[in-house]
Design an enzyme around this catalytic site. Structure first.
Site, PDB file in Angstrom:
ATOM      1  N   HIS A   1       0.838  -1.201   0.000  1.00  0.00           N
ATOM      2  CA  HIS A   1       0.000   0.000   0.000  1.00  0.00           C
ATOM      3  C   HIS A   1       0.874   1.253   0.000  1.00  0.00           C
ATOM      4  O   HIS A   1       1.445   1.634   1.014  1.00  0.00           O
ATOM      5  CB  HIS A   1      -0.936  -0.020   1.216  1.00  0.00           C
ATOM      6  CG  HIS A   1      -1.909   1.118   1.234  1.00  0.00           C
ATOM      7  ND1 HIS A   1      -2.344   1.706   2.386  1.00  0.00           N
ATOM      8  CD2 HIS A   1      -2.519   1.779   0.227  1.00  0.00           C
ATOM      9  CE1 HIS A   1      -3.188   2.677   2.083  1.00  0.00           C
ATOM     10  NE2 HIS A   1      -3.308   2.737   0.777  1.00  0.00           N
TER      11      HIS A   1
ATOM     12  N   ASN B   1      -5.030   4.557   7.677  1.00  0.00           N
ATOM     13  CA  ASN B   1      -6.424   4.952   7.482  1.00  0.00           C
ATOM     14  C   ASN B   1      -7.286   4.602   8.682  1.00  0.00           C
ATOM     15  O   ASN B   1      -8.354   5.164   8.863  1.00  0.00           O
ATOM     16  CB  ASN B   1      -7.002   4.319   6.213  1.00  0.00           C
ATOM     17  CG  ASN B   1      -6.628   5.154   4.996  1.00  0.00           C
ATOM     18  OD1 ASN B   1      -6.359   6.349   5.108  1.00  0.00           O
ATOM     19  ND2 ASN B   1      -6.593   4.525   3.837  1.00  0.00           N
TER      20      ASN B   1
ATOM     21  N   GLU C   1       2.800   0.423   3.388  1.00  0.00           N
ATOM     22  CA  GLU C   1       2.268  -0.577   4.315  1.00  0.00           C
ATOM     23  C   GLU C   1       2.336  -1.930   3.602  1.00  0.00           C
ATOM     24  O   GLU C   1       1.745  -2.092   2.535  1.00  0.00           O
ATOM     25  CB  GLU C   1       0.821  -0.237   4.697  1.00  0.00           C
ATOM     26  CG  GLU C   1       0.701   0.994   5.571  1.00  0.00           C
ATOM     27  CD  GLU C   1      -0.749   1.370   5.899  1.00  0.00           C
ATOM     28  OE1 GLU C   1      -0.957   2.019   6.933  1.00  0.00           O
ATOM     29  OE2 GLU C   1      -1.659   1.031   5.122  1.00  0.00           O
TER      30      GLU C   1
HETATM   31  P1  NAD Z   1      -7.177   5.653 -10.936  1.00  0.00           P
HETATM   32  O1  NAD Z   1      -8.626   5.691 -11.231  1.00  0.00           O
HETATM   33  O2  NAD Z   1      -6.367   6.886 -11.099  1.00  0.00           O
HETATM   34  O3  NAD Z   1      -6.499   4.519 -11.846  1.00  0.00           O
HETATM   35  C1  NAD Z   1      -7.008   3.227 -12.003  1.00  0.00           C
HETATM   36  C2  NAD Z   1      -6.592   2.733 -13.385  1.00  0.00           C
HETATM   37  O4  NAD Z   1      -6.878   1.343 -13.458  1.00  0.00           O
HETATM   38  C3  NAD Z   1      -7.347   3.407 -14.530  1.00  0.00           C
HETATM   39  O5  NAD Z   1      -6.417   3.905 -15.457  1.00  0.00           O
HETATM   40  C4  NAD Z   1      -8.204   2.278 -15.125  1.00  0.00           C
HETATM   41  O6  NAD Z   1      -8.357   2.386 -16.513  1.00  0.00           O
HETATM   42  C5  NAD Z   1      -7.408   1.053 -14.745  1.00  0.00           C
HETATM   43  N1  NAD Z   1      -8.156  -0.180 -14.650  1.00  0.00           N
HETATM   44  C6  NAD Z   1      -9.383  -0.383 -14.107  1.00  0.00           C
HETATM   45  N2  NAD Z   1      -9.707  -1.684 -14.153  1.00  0.00           N
HETATM   46  C7  NAD Z   1      -8.681  -2.329 -14.742  1.00  0.00           C
HETATM   47  C8  NAD Z   1      -8.414  -3.687 -15.044  1.00  0.00           C
HETATM   48  N3  NAD Z   1      -9.289  -4.662 -14.759  1.00  0.00           N
HETATM   49  N4  NAD Z   1      -7.230  -3.989 -15.624  1.00  0.00           N
HETATM   50  C9  NAD Z   1      -6.350  -3.037 -15.906  1.00  0.00           C
HETATM   51  N5  NAD Z   1      -6.545  -1.719 -15.644  1.00  0.00           N
HETATM   52  C10 NAD Z   1      -7.695  -1.374 -15.063  1.00  0.00           C
HETATM   53  O7  NAD Z   1      -7.050   5.073  -9.472  1.00  0.00           O
HETATM   54  P2  NAD Z   1      -5.862   5.256  -8.414  1.00  0.00           P
HETATM   55  O8  NAD Z   1      -6.167   6.424  -7.567  1.00  0.00           O
HETATM   56  O9  NAD Z   1      -4.560   5.158  -9.103  1.00  0.00           O
HETATM   57  O10 NAD Z   1      -6.094   3.964  -7.502  1.00  0.00           O
HETATM   58  C11 NAD Z   1      -5.721   2.678  -7.883  1.00  0.00           C
HETATM   59  C12 NAD Z   1      -5.657   1.775  -6.685  1.00  0.00           C
HETATM   60  O11 NAD Z   1      -4.776   2.324  -5.697  1.00  0.00           O
HETATM   61  C13 NAD Z   1      -6.987   1.571  -5.969  1.00  0.00           C
HETATM   62  O12 NAD Z   1      -7.034   0.271  -5.467  1.00  0.00           O
HETATM   63  C14 NAD Z   1      -6.914   2.594  -4.828  1.00  0.00           C
HETATM   64  O13 NAD Z   1      -7.741   2.243  -3.743  1.00  0.00           O
HETATM   65  C15 NAD Z   1      -5.452   2.490  -4.466  1.00  0.00           C
HETATM   66  N6  NAD Z   1      -4.896   3.674  -3.769  1.00  0.00           N
HETATM   67  C16 NAD Z   1      -5.219   4.929  -4.181  1.00  0.00           C
HETATM   68  C17 NAD Z   1      -4.656   6.027  -3.518  1.00  0.00           C
HETATM   69  C18 NAD Z   1      -4.958   7.432  -3.939  1.00  0.00           C
HETATM   70  O14 NAD Z   1      -4.703   8.368  -3.178  1.00  0.00           O
HETATM   71  N7  NAD Z   1      -5.456   7.652  -5.145  1.00  0.00           N
HETATM   72  C19 NAD Z   1      -3.756   5.815  -2.466  1.00  0.00           C
HETATM   73  C20 NAD Z   1      -3.424   4.509  -2.099  1.00  0.00           C
HETATM   74  C21 NAD Z   1      -3.998   3.441  -2.762  1.00  0.00           C
END
Ligand code: NAD
Length: 509
Positions: A144, A194, A156
């Site tokens: 994480h 969190n 994490e």
């Molecule tokens: P985001 O929406 O910016 O990006 C997600 C990407 O994944 C998109 O480009 C989408 O097209 C792609 N995608 C969706 N389904 C897919 C699949 N089946 N195969 C391949 N690609 C696919 O989201 P993000 O903010 O980068 O978050 C991604 C992950 O990280 C989530 O699990 C989120 O909970 C976690 N996360 C986010 C943050 C944050 O602050 N944004 C922090 C820690 C963890």
């Protein structure tokens, strides 16, 4: 057996905010990074975004052009997962949905080698649940990262029930090799950061619900205690929709334990589209000339000349109060007396009392002590205090008209910028920090992580000035439990129940 992941070829799936950041950090550490996204063109777009970010670093002189080009040449957008069969580790950063993540890992298992490590960047889904149904669930681990990935040091490392410890150790070492600070954690709702951070928002929301103060005053007091941002400003920045969703998911995942109950104040804001910065309005207004918060400044005259001033209590806060009172009384040619054996900390000024909060309301304390002219003040930052340190205080309902102006005048004379709150027990900083400590204590009790891990996670993941166990060391378990018990007696419910870990620590000291 140890798993060696350093310098290996790596696949990042999901090229959004987090995937792009992870790809950049991995490439910077020397990995060849294959980048895949289900949306056509998204991986190439992510590479362009990374390029722009690197150009800015080169322009600022923080990176050489050569280093930026080398880094970029290591990132390869790919159009199909089948092109990544030889990687040793996959890091998934796709949409936050269990079915999608499970489906992806099941698809990957058919493509990659049996030894390939599978890591998920989920921020809220159980790692145990994602692994369920995999052929080799032991190789799935949570990794994480925090946003923005290139800047945030914390990772994490999340172990579910299935996770093989050698796999967790391997990604721990990998994160370290990337210059990050990894912390081991068990897969529980919210993991470390969190979860422990919930009260930071919840206590301010609870105070807003009972109309104890307005956002600018609460933010000013919390910032004065060393936090980079106040809770209202931070919720506006995160977005109330996102912050509310995380609170809800931790609440639901804990079987609706009242301790994590979301706030009516925030739900109303989300439903009304007051999402914070991104919608132009949250607790504050943004855009145009309406940016930020303004704190009403109240000016107080010097306090009336007193006949007797006695500083009560022991420890760093009482010592600093004595120094501040000596300075305030110096022009009159005398100083305060000291009673170090008192059970309370603060100042007795003639027949009135200015008392450091112990979790009781000012009115309750005034009634118990038979001192109507009483005010409680919040827990200040560890001394020495900067001039004009914003500090919450509350007056007893019984206080005389004269004491209502004398209490803030004395706090001002002691060097504080007093912020009036309604008579809410534990004011704002004391109750918030006590609840952060309490949550951290339960986290340790449940074996989610170590005290050192919790401290590192909160300092690096959300920039807290101190870790919860560092605060505890400077405050004392007995005092924190007493404050929580007073809040519990006042509010009557599950929210302020003290962690058995903390109660045990209080008995020992
Ligand atoms: P985001 O929406 O910016 O990006 C997600 C990407 O994944 C998109 O480009 C989408 O097209 C792609 N995608 C969706 N389904 C897919 C699949 N089946 N195969 C391949 N690609 C696919 O989201 P993000 O903010 O980068 O978050 C991604 C992950 O990280 C989530 O699990 C989120 O909970 C976690 N996360 C986010 C943050 C944050 O602050 N944004 C922090 C820690 C963890």
């Amino acid at each position: 057996m140890t798993i060696q992941l350093k310098d290996s070829q790596l696949l990042v799936v999901g090229a959004g905010i987090m995937g792009a950041g992870i790809a950049q950090v991995a490439a910077q550490a020397g990995h060849v990074v294959l980048l895949f996204d289900a949306r056509e063109g998204a991986a190439a777009d992510a590479k362009t975004r990374i390029d722009k970010g690197l150009e800015a670093l080169v322009a600022k002189g923080r990176l050489t052009d050569d280093a930026a080009q080398t880094l970029l040449s290591r990132i390869e957008p790919i159009a199909a997962l089948e092109l990544a069969t030889s990687v040793k580790i996959v890091i998934e950063a796709i949409v936050e949905k269990l079915d999608f993540k499970r489906g992806l890992f099941q698809e990957l298992e058919a493509l990659v080698s049996p030894q390939c490590v599978l890591a998920t960047n989920t921020s809220s889904i159980s790692v145990t649940a994602i692994a369920n149904g995999l052929e080799r669930p032991g190789r799935l681990v949570g990794m994480h990262f925090f946003n923005p990935v290139p800047l945030m040091k914390l990772v994490e490392v999340v172990s579910g029930l299935h996770t093989d410890p050698t796999v967790a150790d391997a990604v721990f070492d990998l994160a370290k090799a990337w210059g990050k600070t990894p912390v081991h954690t068990k897969s529980t709702p919210g993991f470390i950061v969190n979860r422990i951070a919930r009260p930071f928002y919840a206590e301010t929301l609870a105070l807003l619900l009972e109309r104890a103060a307005e956002p600018p005053a609460l933010d000013a007091c919390v910032k004065a205690a060393g936090f980079r941002m106040g809770p209202c400003e931070l919720m506006d920045l995160i977005g109330h929709d996102t912050n509310f969703a995380v609170t809800n998911s931790v609440y639901e995942a804990n079987f609706f334990d009242k301790r994590y109950q979301p706030s009516l104040v925030q739900r109303e804001m989300v439903e009304g589209g007051l999402l914070g910065r991104k919608s132009g309005r949250g607790f504050y207004r943004y855009g145009g000339d309406a940016a930020g918060a303004t704190l009403p400044v109240a000016l107080h005259d010097a306090p009336d000349v007193a006949r007797s001033v006695v500083v009560h209590g022991h420890g760093a806060i009482a010592d600093a109060l004595e120094q501040a009172a000596s300075k305030a009384l110096e022009p009159q040619g005398w100083g305060p007396a000291r009673e170090s054996d008192s059970v309370w900390t603060g100042l007795a000024i003639d027949g009135a009392r200015l008392v450091l909060t112990d979790g009781r309301s000012a009115s309750e304390m005034a009634a118990e002590l038979g001192t109507p002219d009483l005010a409680v003040f919040d827990r200040p930052l560890a001394p020495p205090w900067p001039a004009g340190h914003a500090l919450a205080y509350a007056l007893a309902a019984q206080a005389s008209t004269s004491w209502r102006s004398q209490a803030p005048a004395w706090l001002t004379a002691l060097g504080f910028a007093p912020q009036p709150l309604a008579d809410a027990p534990g004011l704002v900083v004391a109750r918030t920090v006590a609840m952060l400590i309490n949550e951290a204590a339960d986290v340790v009790l449940q074996g989610v992580c170590s005290p050192e891990g919790a401290d590192a996670a909160m300092k690096l993941g959300v920039n807290y000035p101190q870790g919860p166990f560092e605060w505890l060391a400077g405050w004392g378990a007995r005092e924190v439990v007493a404050l929580l018990d007073a809040l519990d007696a006042h509010y009557r419910g599950e929210r302020y129940r003290a962690s058995p870990w903390l109660r045990h620590a209080a008995r020992l000291n």
